[in-house]
Design a protein around this motif. Structure first.
Motif, PDB file in Angstrom:
ATOM      1  N   VAL A 136       1.079  -1.093   0.053  1.00 57.91           N
ATOM      2  CA  VAL A 136       0.060  -0.024  -0.162  1.00 57.91           C
ATOM      3  C   VAL A 136       0.752   1.434  -0.057  1.00 57.91           C
ATOM      4  N   GLU A 137       1.983   1.353   0.760  1.00 64.19           N
ATOM      5  CA  GLU A 137       2.970   2.381   0.810  1.00 64.19           C
ATOM      6  C   GLU A 137       4.314   1.772   0.525  1.00 64.19           C
ATOM      7  N   VAL A 138       4.908   2.810  -0.126  1.00 66.59           N
ATOM      8  CA  VAL A 138       6.348   2.537  -0.562  1.00 66.59           C
ATOM      9  C   VAL A 138       7.239   3.588  -0.480  1.00 66.59           C
ATOM     10  N   ALA A 139       8.143   3.538   0.467  1.00 68.72           N
ATOM     11  CA  ALA A 139       9.256   4.738   0.824  1.00 68.72           C
ATOM     12  C   ALA A 139      10.454   4.501  -0.174  1.00 68.72           C
ATOM     13  N   ALA A 140      10.741   5.385  -0.799  1.00 67.84           N
ATOM     14  CA  ALA A 140      11.987   5.484  -1.809  1.00 67.84           C
ATOM     15  C   ALA A 140      12.538   6.946  -2.104  1.00 67.84           C
ATOM     16  N   PRO A 141      14.007   6.853  -2.312  1.00 67.48           N
ATOM     17  CA  PRO A 141      14.312   8.293  -2.914  1.00 67.48           C
ATOM     18  C   PRO A 141      13.935   8.675  -4.160  1.00 67.48           C
ATOM     19  N   THR A 142      13.421  10.018  -4.095  1.00 67.25           N
ATOM     20  CA  THR A 142      12.909  10.366  -5.379  1.00 67.25           C
ATOM     21  C   THR A 142      13.976  10.689  -6.435  1.00 67.25           C
ATOM     22  N   THR A 143      15.197  10.808  -5.971  1.00 66.53           N
ATOM     23  CA  THR A 143      16.316  11.151  -7.066  1.00 66.53           C
ATOM     24  C   THR A 143      17.462  10.394  -6.705  1.00 66.53           C
ATOM     25  N   LYS A 144      18.079   9.859  -7.375  1.00 66.09           N
ATOM     26  CA  LYS A 144      19.437   9.220  -7.170  1.00 66.09           C
ATOM     27  C   LYS A 144      19.410   8.303  -5.965  1.00 66.09           C
ATOM     28  N   PRO A 145      18.708   7.173  -6.281  1.00 66.99           N
ATOM     29  CA  PRO A 145      18.393   6.259  -4.924  1.00 66.99           C
ATOM     30  C   PRO A 145      19.843   5.923  -4.275  1.00 66.99           C
ATOM     31  N   GLY A 146      20.817   5.516  -5.355  1.00 68.09           N
ATOM     32  CA  GLY A 146      22.072   5.120  -4.868  1.00 68.09           C
ATOM     33  C   GLY A 146      22.818   6.029  -3.793  1.00 68.09           C
ATOM     34  N   ASP A 147      22.477   7.307  -4.137  1.00 69.52           N
ATOM     35  CA  ASP A 147      23.321   8.343  -3.311  1.00 69.52           C
ATOM     36  C   ASP A 147      22.614   8.733  -2.003  1.00 69.52           C
ATOM     37  N   ASN A 148      21.425   8.425  -1.672  1.00 68.88           N
ATOM     38  CA  ASN A 148      20.628   8.731  -0.745  1.00 68.88           C
ATOM     39  C   ASN A 148      20.203   7.630   0.308  1.00 68.88           C
ATOM     40  N   ARG A 149      20.912   6.164   0.010  1.00 62.65           N
ATOM     41  CA  ARG A 149      20.206   5.326   0.927  1.00 62.65           C
ATOM     42  C   ARG A 149      20.227   5.618   2.421  1.00 62.65           C
ATOM     43  N   GLN A 150      19.563   5.029   3.341  1.00 64.04           N
ATOM     44  CA  GLN A 150      19.510   5.367   4.778  1.00 64.04           C
ATOM     45  C   GLN A 150      19.744   4.130   5.593  1.00 64.04           C
ATOM     46  N   GLN A 151      20.571   4.401   6.790  1.00 60.26           N
ATOM     47  CA  GLN A 151      20.844   3.345   7.435  1.00 60.26           C
ATOM     48  C   GLN A 151      20.959   4.005   9.017  1.00 60.26           C
ATOM     49  N   PRO A 152      19.615   3.827   9.788  1.00 61.07           N
ATOM     50  CA  PRO A 152      18.595   3.298   9.455  1.00 61.07           C
ATOM     51  C   PRO A 152      17.635   4.141   8.910  1.00 61.07           C
ATOM     52  N   LEU A 153      16.502   3.484   8.321  1.00 59.94           N
ATOM     53  CA  LEU A 153      15.372   4.368   7.690  1.00 59.94           C
ATOM     54  C   LEU A 153      14.580   4.774   8.876  1.00 59.94           C
ATOM     55  N   VAL A 154      13.985   5.996   8.879  1.00 60.26           N
ATOM     56  CA  VAL A 154      13.104   6.333   9.938  1.00 60.26           C
ATOM     57  C   VAL A 154      11.941   7.080   9.171  1.00 60.26           C
ATOM     58  N   ILE A 155      10.761   6.461   9.506  1.00 65.20           N
ATOM     59  CA  ILE A 155       9.410   6.944   8.770  1.00 65.20           C
ATOM     60  C   ILE A 155       8.427   7.590  10.066  1.00 65.20           C
ATOM     61  N   SER A 156       8.273   8.755  10.095  1.00 64.71           N
ATOM     62  CA  SER A 156       7.358   9.143  10.973  1.00 64.71           C
ATOM     63  C   SER A 156       5.953   9.349  10.449  1.00 64.71           C
ATOM     64  N   ILE A 157       4.876   8.857  11.069  1.00 65.53           N
ATOM     65  CA  ILE A 157       3.436   8.852  10.357  1.00 65.53           C
ATOM     66  C   ILE A 157       2.597   9.236  11.164  1.00 65.53           C
ATOM     67  N   CYS A 158       1.665  10.235  10.443  1.00 66.72           N
ATOM     68  CA  CYS A 158       0.761  11.032  11.556  1.00 66.72           C
ATOM     69  C   CYS A 158      -0.597  10.917  10.680  1.00 66.72           C
ATOM     70  N   SER A 159      -1.671  11.025  11.172  1.00 66.12           N
ATOM     71  CA  SER A 159      -3.139  11.054  10.671  1.00 66.12           C
ATOM     72  C   SER A 159      -3.941  12.227  10.793  1.00 66.12           C
ATOM     73  N   ASP A 160      -4.584  12.680   9.868  1.00 67.46           N
ATOM     74  CA  ASP A 160      -5.540  13.903  10.095  1.00 67.46           C
ATOM     75  C   ASP A 160      -6.892  13.429  10.783  1.00 67.46           C
ATOM     76  N   VAL A 161      -6.968  12.404  11.016  1.00 72.21           N
ATOM     77  CA  VAL A 161      -8.697  11.923  11.127  1.00 72.21           C
ATOM     78  C   VAL A 161      -8.531  10.880  12.711  1.00 72.21           C
ATOM     79  N   LYS A 162      -7.372  10.517  13.106  1.00 71.57           N
ATOM     80  CA  LYS A 162      -7.373   9.248  13.968  1.00 71.57           C
ATOM     81  C   LYS A 162      -6.138   9.148  14.645  1.00 71.57           C
ATOM     82  N   ASN A 163      -6.072   8.566  16.244  1.00 74.39           N
ATOM     83  CA  ASN A 163      -4.963   8.076  16.452  1.00 74.39           C
ATOM     84  C   ASN A 163      -4.497   6.669  15.808  1.00 74.39           C
ATOM     85  N   LEU A 164      -3.260   6.501  15.691  1.00 73.76           N
ATOM     86  CA  LEU A 164      -2.710   5.566  14.896  1.00 73.76           C
ATOM     87  C   LEU A 164      -1.901   4.659  15.879  1.00 73.76           C
ATOM     88  N   SER A 165      -1.824   3.313  15.520  1.00 73.35           N
ATOM     89  CA  SER A 165      -1.106   2.322  16.317  1.00 73.35           C
ATOM     90  C   SER A 165      -0.219   1.394  15.448  1.00 73.35           C
TER      91      SER A 165
END
Length: 329
Positions: A136-165
């Motif tokens: 459903v969701e995919v995180a990836a660099p928008t440009t030059k994937p090989g130059d922008n790899r993450q270690q670790p990769l941290v994704i912060s997710i919020c919602s406009d309509v409810k609390n998430l778990s």
């Protein structure tokens, strides 16, 4: 006498503060391998190639609680030569699912290297992550994937309509229910000390070194409970307690503190607090911060270190030390 009791109760409520509720989350290891680029499995399966951790996020601008997903490649598994001049090892793509409507959530990628993290985006699928189905969701660099790899990769997710778990994101994908997460790790030279090769010309000869592959859970999704972490204020001190259920390749812990809710955290323990648990049994820990002032609020994070040098932060929790008068003890 009744008035005296009322006064004592009022003083107790004024000068006592309960321990802050624990911050909990859950982790999952990705054990299954799918070698890129031709999709043939050359790598050994059932090795913990990467870990996905989901913890509560309490500072969403929407006012609802969110979730932070941290994906860490297991550096003890992969051989690589760090730059400059070496390989740019790290995570290049990550797929996950969400139970609700994708447009109801917003996600950002953060990391130690803000410039690289800013070049990432999280987009709504459906999208394939090679060999592990549609997410459903995919995180990836928008440009030059090989130059922008993450270690670790941290994704912060919020919602406009409810609390998430965390359970909102621990979801099997529709095309392959055995898969919940998949990650693309690139820039490695060996896997468990072994050089692997693939057929670059489709002529039956393994002629090109393998330095990129996809990893998933392949139906085996076993939760690893994170530490509970609490802060109890005292008179000129704050006592930090945490409990681990399991400890795999954990070398120890640090305590981080800040005096501002969104301020920079500083390590307050002089030496790494050694790990005492194991992969099947956890341990109880306690640390006393005696360098605090009464009436001032402090925020704390617990930072765990693994044997490969990776870190994971828990919290924050807060506490305000206060003087407790003798007649209230």
């Amino acid at each position: 006498m009744k008035k005296v009791l009322i006064i004592l109760v009022g003083l107790f409520l004024l000068f006592s503060t309960p321990a802050i509720a624990q911050q909990e989350g859950v982790c999952y290891d990705l054990w299954c391998a799918n070698a890129a680029p031709d999709g043939v499995i050359y790598l050994t399966e059932y090795i913990p190639y990467a870990r996905v951790c989901l913890v509560p996020k309490i500072d969403c601008s929407s006012g609802f609680s969110g979730v932070t997903i941290t994906v860490t490649a297991n550096e003890s598994i992969f051989g690589f030569v760090p730059g400059p001049g070496g390989t740019n090892f790290g995570i290049q793509r990550f797929g996950f699912n969400y139970t609700g409507v994708p447009s109801d959530i917003f996600a950002t990628v953060t990391g130690a290297d803000a410039a690289k993290a800013a070049k990432w985006s999280v987009v709504a699928g459906p999208s394939q992550v090679d060999g592990f189905g549609t997410f459903v969701e995919v995180a990836a660099p928008t440009t030059k994937p090989g130059d922008n790899r993450q270690q670790p990769l941290v994704i912060s997710i919020c919602s406009d309509v409810k609390n998430l778990s965390a359970s909102d994101f621990v979801v099997p994908n529709a095309s392959d229910p055995a898969q919940h997460f998949a990650v693309h790790i690139a820039g490695f030279t060996t896997v468990n000390g072994v050089h692997y090769y693939y057929d670059s010309n489709n002529d039956g000869i393994l002629d090109a070194p393998l330095n990129s592959a996809f990893f998933g859970n392949c139906g085996e999704l076993t939760a690893i409970e994170l530490s509970s972490f609490t802060a109890k204020p005292g008179n000129g001190s704050v006592t930090l307690n945490w409990v681990t259920e399991t400890e795999t390749d954990n070398s120890g812990f640090n305590i981080l503190r800040t005096e501002k809710k969104n301020g920079d955290y500083t390590q307050i323990n002089e030496y790494l607090i050694p790990s005492e648990g194991s992969s099947v049994t956890g341990a109880n820990y306690e640390f006393s911060d005696d360098s605090v002032k009464n009436g001032k609020t402090y925020w704390y994070k617990l930072q765990s270190f693994d044997l490969g040098g990776g870190t994971e932060d828990y919290g924050p929790v807060e506490a305000q030390p206060k003087k407790v008068y003798d007649f209230l003890k």
